[in-house]
Structures are given as C-alpha cells and as structure tokens.
Design a protein around this motif. Structure first.
Motif, PDB file in Angstrom:
ATOM      1  N   SER A 181      -4.934   6.405  -1.438  1.00  0.00           N
ATOM      2  CA  SER A 181      -3.968   5.321  -1.249  1.00  0.00           C
ATOM      3  C   SER A 181      -4.121   4.353  -2.411  1.00  0.00           C
ATOM      4  O   SER A 181      -5.222   4.162  -2.927  1.00  0.00           O
ATOM      5  CB  SER A 181      -4.225   4.574   0.062  1.00  0.00           C
ATOM      6  OG  SER A 181      -4.177   5.438   1.166  1.00  0.00           O
ATOM      7  N   LYS A 204     -10.441   8.437   0.625  1.00  0.00           N
ATOM      8  CA  LYS A 204     -11.061   8.693   1.932  1.00  0.00           C
ATOM      9  C   LYS A 204     -11.636  10.103   1.974  1.00  0.00           C
ATOM     10  O   LYS A 204     -11.273  10.962   1.179  1.00  0.00           O
ATOM     11  CB  LYS A 204     -10.006   8.562   3.032  1.00  0.00           C
ATOM     12  CG  LYS A 204      -9.315   7.216   3.102  1.00  0.00           C
ATOM     13  CD  LYS A 204      -8.233   7.232   4.183  1.00  0.00           C
ATOM     14  CE  LYS A 204      -7.453   5.931   4.208  1.00  0.00           C
ATOM     15  NZ  LYS A 204      -6.339   5.976   5.200  1.00  0.00           N
ATOM     16  N   LEU A 247       0.831  -1.205   0.000  1.00  0.00           N
ATOM     17  CA  LEU A 247       0.000   0.000   0.000  1.00  0.00           C
ATOM     18  C   LEU A 247       0.864   1.252   0.000  1.00  0.00           C
ATOM     19  O   LEU A 247       1.797   1.370   0.786  1.00  0.00           O
ATOM     20  CB  LEU A 247      -0.892  -0.024   1.257  1.00  0.00           C
ATOM     21  CG  LEU A 247      -1.937   1.074   1.388  1.00  0.00           C
ATOM     22  CD1 LEU A 247      -3.033   0.902   0.340  1.00  0.00           C
ATOM     23  CD2 LEU A 247      -2.542   1.067   2.782  1.00  0.00           C
ATOM     24  N   GLU A 248       0.527   2.170  -0.888  1.00  0.00           N
ATOM     25  CA  GLU A 248       1.197   3.479  -0.929  1.00  0.00           C
ATOM     26  C   GLU A 248       0.157   4.516  -0.544  1.00  0.00           C
ATOM     27  O   GLU A 248      -0.880   4.619  -1.194  1.00  0.00           O
ATOM     28  CB  GLU A 248       1.716   3.777  -2.342  1.00  0.00           C
ATOM     29  CG  GLU A 248       2.802   2.844  -2.827  1.00  0.00           C
ATOM     30  CD  GLU A 248       4.191   3.344  -2.454  1.00  0.00           C
ATOM     31  OE1 GLU A 248       5.144   2.561  -2.609  1.00  0.00           O
ATOM     32  OE2 GLU A 248       4.291   4.498  -2.020  1.00  0.00           O
ATOM     33  N   GLU A 249       0.452   5.278   0.495  1.00  0.00           N
ATOM     34  CA  GLU A 249      -0.515   6.276   0.949  1.00  0.00           C
ATOM     35  C   GLU A 249      -0.039   7.670   0.596  1.00  0.00           C
ATOM     36  O   GLU A 249       1.139   8.006   0.771  1.00  0.00           O
ATOM     37  CB  GLU A 249      -0.722   6.163   2.467  1.00  0.00           C
ATOM     38  CG  GLU A 249      -1.301   4.817   2.886  1.00  0.00           C
ATOM     39  CD  GLU A 249      -1.655   4.757   4.350  1.00  0.00           C
ATOM     40  OE1 GLU A 249      -0.977   4.019   5.093  1.00  0.00           O
ATOM     41  OE2 GLU A 249      -2.611   5.438   4.765  1.00  0.00           O
ATOM     42  N   LYS A 250      -0.987   8.458   0.075  1.00  0.00           N
ATOM     43  CA  LYS A 250      -0.670   9.828  -0.308  1.00  0.00           C
ATOM     44  C   LYS A 250      -1.877  10.689   0.017  1.00  0.00           C
ATOM     45  O   LYS A 250      -2.779  10.854  -0.795  1.00  0.00           O
ATOM     46  CB  LYS A 250      -0.328   9.872  -1.799  1.00  0.00           C
ATOM     47  CG  LYS A 250       0.297  11.170  -2.263  1.00  0.00           C
ATOM     48  CD  LYS A 250       0.451  11.219  -3.781  1.00  0.00           C
ATOM     49  CE  LYS A 250       1.480  10.275  -4.308  1.00  0.00           C
ATOM     50  NZ  LYS A 250       1.721  10.461  -5.763  1.00  0.00           N
TER      51      LYS A 250
END
Lengths: 116, 109
Positions: free
Chosen positions: B61, B76, B54-57
């Motif tokens: 994500s 979100k 998972l890459e969250e930005k």
C-alpha cells in the motif's frame, strides 16, 4: 504488459571502443524513453530523455557527443557510448513510457558495462 | 533545491509489516512513484499516488500527503523476496522523476 527489454545485458570492451545498447518496448508504443546510469549503491541518474523522431534532451553534465541516443521508432531507442573509458563503466538502464509525461516509466533490465 | 529523505536501511522479520517513510521537496509536484529494486537489477514499478490518501495493491500500500510532502510504502506479510531497495520518486513540475538512493530493506527469517 509493459515489458521493456535491453540488449546486451552485459558487455566488456576495451578502452576507446564504442558500445551500442538497445532498448525496446515489447508490448506497447513508447512515446518517450529515458536513459539512466547508476553507480554502485547510488541513486539513478537521468542521462537523457528521448522522444520518437526528435533529438534527445540531455541532462546537465552529460556529453551528447559521447552518449549518442537515437529513438528511431516507437519501440526502439539506442544509446551508443563512444570512445568508452574505464570511468564509463556503470549500470545503464533505459525506461519507456507510453502516452503523456505523466505515464509510468517501465524499466528495462539494464546493461552492465565494463570498460577495460 | 529538490531532495528526498528516506531511511538508508531497515530490517524487518518475515511475516511482519514494515512502513518505509519518504519526505520530499520538489519544484512543483505531479505525483509520486514507488519502485522496487533488487540488487543488481533495474527498478520495477510498484505504485503511483497523485491524490492524498492510501492506495492499496495486494500486500503493498502507498500513502500520500501532498501538504506535508510525505509518503509511505507499507509492506504486509513480508516475504524473503521482498528484500530489496525501495525508491521513492516524486515527479516535479517538469515531469521529471527525482531519485534518491532509496531504502534498503533486509528481511530476516
């Protein structure tokens, strides 16, 4: 960063005329530029890939004599639609990538072409 | 052949969370990009995944499972401006992006 501009944003022309679309990378050097076409509610269709200083690579089914691409510098590529016909009416979008082939493509705002 | 499978359309409520799934089959794989495209505009880059996980930005994500040929984009705290099409674009062995028609996301108040 990574801003790509396109000009014009919208063009209307008569059938049989030629239209030139410019694509510029404003804050980075684009080793590779891509030209896409998108019809309403359809996916992006890659037309050609161009590297600065060399001939463009066209996708199957795209006429290179009709869609002339010039990648004259690391910040400018042009697409000329020659002898445009109504079926060429579409949304033309360029993208630019710096560095190698794995670099992210950043898209210009697109040019909406309407051929009467 | 190469193909991408995403839902054509999804609807979500402002403030909620939505997950847009993408399964793909490509000749070779060099990572997967997610782009956002508002109606009548060009795509804008959201994320790139090449490793599993998972890459969250921020509010967005992106997840990738290479062995499953699967990715998802998680949005979100949805805002009305998130109404757009979301394009999942894997890169094949020739370093070409494979484009599908994307998922049209509709946000309702």
């Amino acid at each position: 960063g990574a801003v790509v501009s396109q000009h014009p944003s919208r063009v209307i022309c008569k059938s049989g005329t030629s239209v030139k679309i410019e694509c510029r990378s404003l804050d980075f050097q684009a080793t590779t530029m891509f030209w896409y076409r998108q019809f309403p509610k359809q996916s992006l269709m890659l037309m050609a890939t161009s590297n600065e200083g060399s001939k463009a690579t066209y996708e199957q089914g795209v006429e290179k004599d009709k869609f002339l691409i010039n990648h004259a510098s690391l910040t400018l590529s042009t697409l000329t639609v020659t002898s445009a016909h109504p079926e060429d009416s579409s949304f033309y979008i360029c993208s630019a990538a710096s560095g190698g082939v794995l670099e992210t493509q950043y898209f210009g705002p697109g040019t909406r072409l309407l051929v009467l | 052949g190469q193909n991408i499978d995403q839902p054509t359309e999804m609807t979500a409520t402002e403030g909620a969370i939505v997950q847009i799934n993408c399964t793909y089959q490509t000749s070779g794989f060099n990572g997967l990009f997610w782009y956002q495209q508002h109606a009548g505009e060009a795509p804008t880059f959201l994320s790139y995944n090449v490793l599993d996980g998972l890459e969250e930005k921020g509010r967005f994500s992106s997840f990738l499972s290479r062995s499953k040929g699967y990715s998802y984009l998680l949005l979100k705290e949805l805002q009305m401006k998130d109404s757009a099409s979301y394009l999942c674009a894997p890169m094949d062995s020739n370093y070409q992006l494979i484009w599908g028609a994307g998922t049209k996301l509709i946000i309702k108040p």
